[in-house]
Write an enzyme that holds these catalytic residues in place. Structure first.
Site, PDB file in Angstrom:
ATOM      1  N   LEU A 362      49.887 -25.806 -24.059  1.00 45.40           N
ATOM      2  CA  LEU A 362      48.854 -24.896 -23.559  1.00 45.40           C
ATOM      3  C   LEU A 362      49.298 -23.445 -23.538  1.00 45.40           C
ATOM      4  O   LEU A 362      48.579 -22.591 -23.021  1.00 45.40           O
ATOM      5  CB  LEU A 362      48.440 -25.316 -22.139  1.00 45.40           C
ATOM      6  CG  LEU A 362      47.760 -26.686 -22.020  1.00 45.40           C
ATOM      7  CD1 LEU A 362      47.515 -27.022 -20.551  1.00 45.40           C
ATOM      8  CD2 LEU A 362      46.436 -26.699 -22.785  1.00 45.40           C
ATOM      9  N   ARG A 363      50.481 -23.166 -24.072  1.00 42.38           N
ATOM     10  CA  ARG A 363      50.945 -21.775 -24.056  1.00 42.38           C
ATOM     11  C   ARG A 363      50.013 -20.877 -24.872  1.00 42.38           C
ATOM     12  O   ARG A 363      49.805 -19.722 -24.527  1.00 42.38           O
ATOM     13  CB  ARG A 363      52.374 -21.677 -24.603  1.00 42.38           C
ATOM     14  CG  ARG A 363      53.442 -22.159 -23.637  1.00 42.38           C
ATOM     15  CD  ARG A 363      54.819 -21.618 -24.025  1.00 42.38           C
ATOM     16  NE  ARG A 363      55.825 -22.130 -23.109  1.00 42.38           N
ATOM     17  CZ  ARG A 363      56.596 -23.170 -23.334  1.00 42.38           C
ATOM     18  NH1 ARG A 363      56.479 -23.827 -24.486  1.00 42.38           N
ATOM     19  NH2 ARG A 363      57.502 -23.560 -22.468  1.00 42.38           N
ATOM     20  N   GLY A 364      49.475 -21.395 -25.965  1.00 37.82           N
ATOM     21  CA  GLY A 364      48.566 -20.595 -26.781  1.00 37.82           C
ATOM     22  C   GLY A 364      47.339 -20.158 -26.000  1.00 37.82           C
ATOM     23  O   GLY A 364      46.907 -19.004 -26.105  1.00 37.82           O
TER      24      GLY A 364
END
Length: 424
Positions: A362-364
């Site tokens: 979920l970093r993007g």
């Protein structure tokens, strides 16, 4: 950060006068020969001693050379600023807008997670990163603390500062520029993480920790030039610190943990090798730098560089107004960042783009939201628009896509195509 008293001549310091009742408890000593002695002298530690065969007589006098810690700090900072190498002004960088934007957004919101700059050699990657120093805003730190501890936030305080806070002691606080630390490729793990102070262990018989580059980079910027050539063991250290925000050192019976929250900036040439996916994912944004092909623009870059090399001081002074304007813009954006909002439907569309591109984790999503808010703040708005997202989302996602060896199309183009498909 302790000040150092320096003097080119002993005359002002070793003045012959009695110690007054109002003088500082830190005296200096001067030695004066008795009349009739020869003028031959030998220097020991900066003090001139008269030499004569046979018996000599020395008269001792004490003079007050007290300097407050604040004055010493000002003297040291002034001296270091005058002696440091001139830095090319950020406002004078021609072109490379994508790289400059990514750097500015990370200064506005350090939680974006840094930027990876990849491009051809000789395209000004290192020059641009190092020119960022002049634009960095000031932060409040505890005076004399090697970890740049925040006097108010316990999450970024060193162990000694936390102990003082627990005891209710008053902390001396100063304002200083955000620190930028260069991580050389040949650095040892001890130099990066910290090690035992052998000198103190031998002289005082105590085990003392000597902080490394990660401690110095806390609340600042850690820059790694040619990051794709970095040794694997140093990459592991960076991965661990970047993931947790803390650096833990186990040496000779000593266990110490200190905060290591930094903006990680790396640059490199893709021809020299690829980065490990784990490290690449730690960079919040990715900027691609290409060689300028326009002849007129190339001539302008060459002329500007020649002006800087001929007279760096005069060249920097010609860009003072633009530099100050950019500084004010960054300060205003940092102050307004918390009030910038992004609509729920835009958040959903960002996550849909990430999901359809098969971005791992979920970093993007998180970085795309943060970068869009930082860009809106930089433009002086309190609400994120679709245009803001379109500007930053290729830089936030292109390095997170799974590599297809048979795919020739640039990953940034894939992101843009998917963006317009989802956002319409």
């Amino acid at each position: 950060m302790a000040g150092i008293i320096g003097a080119s001549s002993t005359a002002p310091i070793f003045a012959s006068r009695p110690l007054s009742s109002h003088s500082s408890p830190t005296p200096s000593f001067s030695l004066h020969p008795s009349p009739g002695l020869s003028s031959g002298r030998k220097f020991y530690g900066g003090v001139a001693l008269p030499l004569k065969k046979g018996r000599s007589h020395l008269h001792l006098s004490i003079s007050n050379v007290a300097t407050s810690p604040a004055q010493e700090e000002v003297q040291k900072l002034t001296s270091s600023k005058e002696n440091q190498r001139p830095v090319y002004p950020f406002a004078a960088i021609v072109g490379q807008d994508e790289m400059k934007l990514c750097l500015l957004l990370n200064v506005i919101d350090p939680k974006i997670g840094g930027v990876m700059i990849m491009g051809d050699r000789g395209t000004g990657k290192s020059t641009t990163v190092r020119s960022l120093v002049d634009l960095l805003p000031e932060i409040r730190v505890v005076y004399g603390d090697p970890f740049n501890s925040d006097p108010e936030d316990a999450e970024v305080q060193g162990p000694e500062v936390r102990d003082k806070v627990m005891k209710g002691e008053q902390l001396p606080v100063v304002s200083t520029k955000i620190n930028m630390v260069d991580l050389p490729l040949g650095a040892t793990e001890d130099r990066v993480c910290g090690t035992i102070d052998i000198e103190k262990a031998l002289t005082e018989g105590v085990k003392a920790f000597e902080p490394g580059l990660l401690a110095k980079a806390n609340r600042g910027i850690l820059y790694v030039d040619e990051v794709n050539l970095l040794d694997d063991h140093l990459v592991d250290v960076l991965l661990d610190s970047a993931a947790s925000g803390w650096n833990t050192v186990e040496r000779e019976g000593i266990s110490i943990s200190h905060p290591a929250r930094f903006i990680l900036i790396g640059s490199g040439n893709p021809e020299e090798g690829e980065l490990r996916p784990q490290l690449l994912d730690r960079f919040g944004m990715h900027a691609q730098v290409g060689t300028v092909r326009d002849a007129e623009l190339r001539v302008k870059i060459v002329e500007e560089r020649a002006r800087f090399d001929k007279n760096p001081k005069e060249f920097r002074e010609s860009y003072i107004a633009e530099q100050e304007k950019l500084q004010q813009q960054i300060d205003s954006a940092r102050s307004a960042l918390s009030s910038v909002t992004i609509d729920h439907d835009l958040r959903v569309k960002i996550s849909k783009v990430c999901a359809e591109l098969n971005v791992d984790g979920l970093r993007g999503d998180i970085v795309s939201n943060r970068a869009a808010r930082a860009l809106a703040a930089l433009k002086g708005r309190d609400k994120v628009t679709t245009e803001d997202i379109a500007t930053v989302i290729p830089n936030c996602l292109r390095h997170r896509l799974r590599k297809d060896p048979l795919e020739s199309i640039d990953s940034g183009v894939l992101v843009i195509e998917k963006f317009y498909e989802v956002f319409g």
